[in-house]
Scaffold this motif. Structure first.
Motif, PDB file in Angstrom:
ATOM      1  N   GLU A  26     -37.287 -25.639  33.424  1.00  0.00           N
ATOM      2  CA  GLU A  26     -36.170 -25.087  34.173  1.00  0.00           C
ATOM      3  C   GLU A  26     -35.047 -24.652  33.231  1.00  0.00           C
ATOM      4  O   GLU A  26     -34.415 -23.609  33.446  1.00  0.00           O
ATOM      5  N   GLN A  27     -34.836 -25.434  32.215  1.00  0.00           N
ATOM      6  CA  GLN A  27     -33.812 -25.081  31.229  1.00  0.00           C
ATOM      7  C   GLN A  27     -34.186 -23.767  30.526  1.00  0.00           C
ATOM      8  O   GLN A  27     -33.341 -22.896  30.322  1.00  0.00           O
ATOM      9  N   LEU A  28     -35.469 -23.657  30.166  1.00  0.00           N
ATOM     10  CA  LEU A  28     -35.921 -22.427  29.508  1.00  0.00           C
ATOM     11  C   LEU A  28     -35.808 -21.220  30.442  1.00  0.00           C
ATOM     12  O   LEU A  28     -35.453 -20.115  30.005  1.00  0.00           O
ATOM     13  N   LEU A  33     -32.980 -16.284  31.888  1.00  0.00           N
ATOM     14  CA  LEU A  33     -32.121 -15.471  32.756  1.00  0.00           C
ATOM     15  C   LEU A  33     -30.823 -15.096  32.039  1.00  0.00           C
ATOM     16  O   LEU A  33     -30.359 -13.949  32.144  1.00  0.00           O
ATOM     17  N   GLU A  34     -30.266 -16.055  31.308  1.00  0.00           N
ATOM     18  CA  GLU A  34     -29.047 -15.767  30.565  1.00  0.00           C
ATOM     19  C   GLU A  34     -29.308 -14.713  29.492  1.00  0.00           C
ATOM     20  O   GLU A  34     -28.515 -13.782  29.308  1.00  0.00           O
ATOM     21  N   THR A  35     -30.435 -14.863  28.809  1.00  0.00           N
ATOM     22  CA  THR A  35     -30.798 -13.901  27.758  1.00  0.00           C
ATOM     23  C   THR A  35     -31.028 -12.513  28.370  1.00  0.00           C
ATOM     24  O   THR A  35     -30.594 -11.495  27.810  1.00  0.00           O
ATOM     25  N   GLN A  36     -31.688 -12.502  29.517  1.00  0.00           N
ATOM     26  CA  GLN A  36     -31.917 -11.223  30.182  1.00  0.00           C
ATOM     27  C   GLN A  36     -30.588 -10.580  30.580  1.00  0.00           C
ATOM     28  O   GLN A  36     -30.412  -9.359  30.455  1.00  0.00           O
ATOM     29  N   GLN A  67     -41.635 -13.420  27.833  1.00  0.00           N
ATOM     30  CA  GLN A  67     -42.612 -13.616  28.917  1.00  0.00           C
ATOM     31  C   GLN A  67     -43.857 -14.327  28.404  1.00  0.00           C
ATOM     32  O   GLN A  67     -44.400 -15.215  29.067  1.00  0.00           O
ATOM     33  N   GLN A  68     -44.325 -13.970  27.226  1.00  0.00           N
ATOM     34  CA  GLN A  68     -45.492 -14.637  26.651  1.00  0.00           C
ATOM     35  C   GLN A  68     -45.200 -16.122  26.397  1.00  0.00           C
ATOM     36  O   GLN A  68     -46.029 -16.984  26.684  1.00  0.00           O
ATOM     37  N   ALA A  69     -44.030 -16.412  25.875  1.00  0.00           N
ATOM     38  CA  ALA A  69     -43.649 -17.809  25.623  1.00  0.00           C
ATOM     39  C   ALA A  69     -43.561 -18.581  26.934  1.00  0.00           C
ATOM     40  O   ALA A  69     -44.047 -19.711  27.034  1.00  0.00           O
ATOM     41  N   ALA A  70     -42.964 -17.968  27.944  1.00  0.00           N
ATOM     42  CA  ALA A  70     -42.854 -18.633  29.247  1.00  0.00           C
ATOM     43  C   ALA A  70     -44.232 -18.849  29.865  1.00  0.00           C
ATOM     44  O   ALA A  70     -44.512 -19.927  30.412  1.00  0.00           O
ATOM     45  N   ASP A  71     -45.102 -17.861  29.796  1.00  0.00           N
ATOM     46  CA  ASP A  71     -46.459 -18.003  30.330  1.00  0.00           C
ATOM     47  C   ASP A  71     -47.229 -19.105  29.609  1.00  0.00           C
ATOM     48  O   ASP A  71     -47.910 -19.919  30.250  1.00  0.00           O
ATOM     49  N   HIS A  72     -47.123 -19.125  28.306  1.00  0.00           N
ATOM     50  CA  HIS A  72     -47.807 -20.154  27.511  1.00  0.00           C
ATOM     51  C   HIS A  72     -47.292 -21.548  27.883  1.00  0.00           C
ATOM     52  O   HIS A  72     -48.065 -22.499  28.052  1.00  0.00           O
ATOM     53  N   TYR A  73     -46.006 -21.676  28.020  1.00  0.00           N
ATOM     54  CA  TYR A  73     -45.412 -22.958  28.377  1.00  0.00           C
ATOM     55  C   TYR A  73     -45.893 -23.405  29.760  1.00  0.00           C
ATOM     56  O   TYR A  73     -46.260 -24.563  29.958  1.00  0.00           O
ATOM     57  N   LEU A  74     -45.901 -22.508  30.721  1.00  0.00           N
ATOM     58  CA  LEU A  74     -46.365 -22.849  32.069  1.00  0.00           C
ATOM     59  C   LEU A  74     -47.836 -23.265  32.062  1.00  0.00           C
ATOM     60  O   LEU A  74     -48.227 -24.202  32.771  1.00  0.00           O
ATOM     61  N   GLU A  75     -48.651 -22.602  31.283  1.00  0.00           N
ATOM     62  CA  GLU A  75     -50.064 -22.984  31.169  1.00  0.00           C
ATOM     63  C   GLU A  75     -50.192 -24.402  30.626  1.00  0.00           C
ATOM     64  O   GLU A  75     -51.004 -25.199  31.121  1.00  0.00           O
TER      65      GLU A  75
END
Length: 163
Positions: A26-28, A33-36, A67-75
């Protein structure tokens, strides 16, 4: 953390780890969102500067990486959750089997103890009855009892009528 260490963790530790991972995720997301938002602001600044094409190339690369980092983390989180759930279900099944085995063992011990107590009580009752008969034979002046018989036997269960 490697898989061997994960397998040695208790259910509580695994839940705590999962909760920690969810909070981090959630923090990430918040940071994303802040970075975006900041990238959007930069994009507007670049448009004003007249370098729209260059800004688009930079932003797309950043978004793709994020997006790749977020996807990897969720996996990773989903994989960890699946392993924890499987471990929890296995431990639950083992605990239920142990409880069932213990219950059966306790019931068997109780039945054995009850049979032994009944046998001992019958032995003492018969010995007492015989002594009373002998006393009456030796002392004919005593009034005769009806017939001395064994007491009524309760159901053959682990728990008697008082329970």
């Amino acid at each position: 953390m490697d898989e061997k260490k994960l397998n040695n963790l208790s259910v509580g530790e695994l839940r705590a780890l999962l909760l920690s991972q969810q909070q981090e995720m959630e923090q990430l997301r918040s940071q994303l969102l802040e970075t975006q938002s900041r990238l959007t602001d930069r994009h507007l600044a670049l448009e004003e500067a007249g370098s729209i094409a260059q800004a688009a190339l930079q932003l797309s690369g950043i978004f793709e990486n994020a997006q790749q980092a977020a996807d990897h983390y969720l996996e990773n989180v989903e994989s960890l959750h699946a392993r924890q759930e499987a471990d929890y279900l296995q431990r639950l099944a083992e605990a239920e089997q142990q409880a069932q085995d213990l219950l059966q063992s306790t019931q068997q011990q109780c039945s054995d103890m009850e049979r032994a107590a009944r046998t001992k009580a019958d032995y003492y009752w018969n010995a007492l009855s015989e002594k009373i008969r002998q006393l009456y034979r030796q002392q004919p002046e005593l009034p005769q009892l009806q017939d001395v018989t064994a007491p009524a036997v309760a159901e053959d269960t682990c728990f008697g009528p008082d329970d």
